[in-house]
Design a protein around this motif. Structure first.
Motif, PDB file in Angstrom:
ATOM      1  N   GLY A  68       0.760  -1.279   0.007  1.00  0.00           N
ATOM      2  CA  GLY A  68      -0.066   0.193  -0.043  1.00  0.00           C
ATOM      3  C   GLY A  68       1.027   1.213   0.119  1.00  0.00           C
ATOM      4  N   ASP A  69       1.515   1.618   1.076  1.00  0.00           N
ATOM      5  CA  ASP A  69       2.296   2.819   1.317  1.00  0.00           C
ATOM      6  C   ASP A  69       3.284   2.797   0.210  1.00  0.00           C
ATOM      7  N   ALA A  70       4.089   1.740  -0.193  1.00  0.00           N
ATOM      8  CA  ALA A  70       5.135   1.735  -1.203  1.00  0.00           C
ATOM      9  C   ALA A  70       4.569   1.830  -2.603  1.00  0.00           C
ATOM     10  N   LEU A  71       3.398   1.523  -2.892  1.00  0.00           N
ATOM     11  CA  LEU A  71       2.611   1.838  -4.171  1.00  0.00           C
ATOM     12  C   LEU A  71       2.421   3.143  -4.256  1.00  0.00           C
ATOM     13  N   ILE A  72       1.975   3.737  -3.120  1.00  0.00           N
ATOM     14  CA  ILE A  72       1.370   5.265  -3.250  1.00  0.00           C
ATOM     15  C   ILE A  72       2.631   6.128  -3.220  1.00  0.00           C
ATOM     16  N   ASP A  73       3.641   5.602  -2.802  1.00  0.00           N
ATOM     17  CA  ASP A  73       4.992   6.500  -2.937  1.00  0.00           C
ATOM     18  C   ASP A  73       5.563   6.470  -4.243  1.00  0.00           C
ATOM     19  N   SER A  74       5.459   5.297  -4.777  1.00  0.00           N
ATOM     20  CA  SER A  74       6.194   5.095  -6.238  1.00  0.00           C
ATOM     21  C   SER A  74       5.280   5.891  -7.109  1.00  0.00           C
ATOM     22  N   ALA A  75       3.759   6.029  -7.131  1.00  0.00           N
ATOM     23  CA  ALA A  75       2.905   6.686  -8.099  1.00  0.00           C
ATOM     24  C   ALA A  75       3.172   8.105  -7.745  1.00  0.00           C
ATOM     25  N   CYS A  76       3.478   8.528  -6.479  1.00  0.00           N
ATOM     26  CA  CYS A  76       3.740  10.133  -6.195  1.00  0.00           C
ATOM     27  C   CYS A  76       4.994  10.433  -6.919  1.00  0.00           C
ATOM     28  N   ILE A  77       6.082   9.651  -6.533  1.00  0.00           N
ATOM     29  CA  ILE A  77       7.233   9.866  -7.137  1.00  0.00           C
ATOM     30  C   ILE A  77       7.456  10.049  -8.790  1.00  0.00           C
ATOM     31  N   LEU A  78       6.342   8.963  -9.325  1.00  0.00           N
ATOM     32  CA  LEU A  78       6.550   9.202 -10.775  1.00  0.00           C
ATOM     33  C   LEU A  78       5.755  10.137 -11.507  1.00  0.00           C
ATOM     34  N   LEU A  79       4.825  10.757 -10.754  1.00  0.00           N
ATOM     35  CA  LEU A  79       4.107  11.897 -10.901  1.00  0.00           C
ATOM     36  C   LEU A  79       4.815  13.182 -10.650  1.00  0.00           C
ATOM     37  N   GLY A  80       5.647  13.153  -9.556  1.00  0.00           N
ATOM     38  CA  GLY A  80       6.364  14.413  -9.169  1.00  0.00           C
ATOM     39  C   GLY A  80       7.575  14.379 -10.162  1.00  0.00           C
ATOM     40  N   GLY A  81       8.305  13.339 -10.814  1.00  0.00           N
ATOM     41  CA  GLY A  81       9.137  13.145 -11.839  1.00  0.00           C
ATOM     42  C   GLY A  81       8.611  13.850 -13.156  1.00  0.00           C
TER      43      GLY A  81
END
Length: 127
Positions: A68-81
């Motif tokens: 859960g948290d790792a998946l949300i973090d990954s999506a946030c990092i992708l969007l941030g990039g």
């Protein structure tokens, strides 16, 4: 749907206004330099953060934990990039906020609540 249309109209308009204002106050070359530095530096930082998130996501899935948290973090990092690569000051600010762990931790409950509400309405189905 109305938020998407508003975003595609309001954000580029605000970005363009800020870029024009910045060009008038600082000059053309400093404005272009800031855009290039945030784009290149942001892409580098997003890659580093993304690799950390990807490693954590792999570890969680191999140990059969919920990602859960790792998946949300990954999506946030992708969007941030993606936002950091786009030229503009507003997108750079939001992109940098999504890359750092502190702001992501404060955004995560809203994302989890949004996903929960979508699942409750059967708009997202997990099998």
């Amino acid at each position: 749907m109305k938020w998407i249309v508003l975003t595609f109209i309001a954000v580029p308009t605000a970005e363009l206004a800020l870029l024009i204002y910045s060009g008038k106050t600082m000059g053309l070359l400093p404005t272009i330099a800031i855009i290039l530095i945030t784009g290149i530096g942001g892409a580098y930082f997003a890659k580093r953060q993304g690799m950390k998130a990807w490693t954590e996501l792999k570890i969680r899935t191999t140990t059969m934990e919920t990602p859960g948290d790792a998946l949300i973090d990954s999506a946030c990092i992708l969007l941030g990039g993606i936002l950091l690569i786009m030229p503009g000051f507003i997108t750079d600010l939001v992109g940098f906020l999504l890359l750092f762990k502190g702001p992501r931790n404060s955004i995560r409950p809203f994302i989890q609540n949004w996903i929960y509400n979508k699942m409750k309405k059967s708009q997202i189905v997990i099998r």
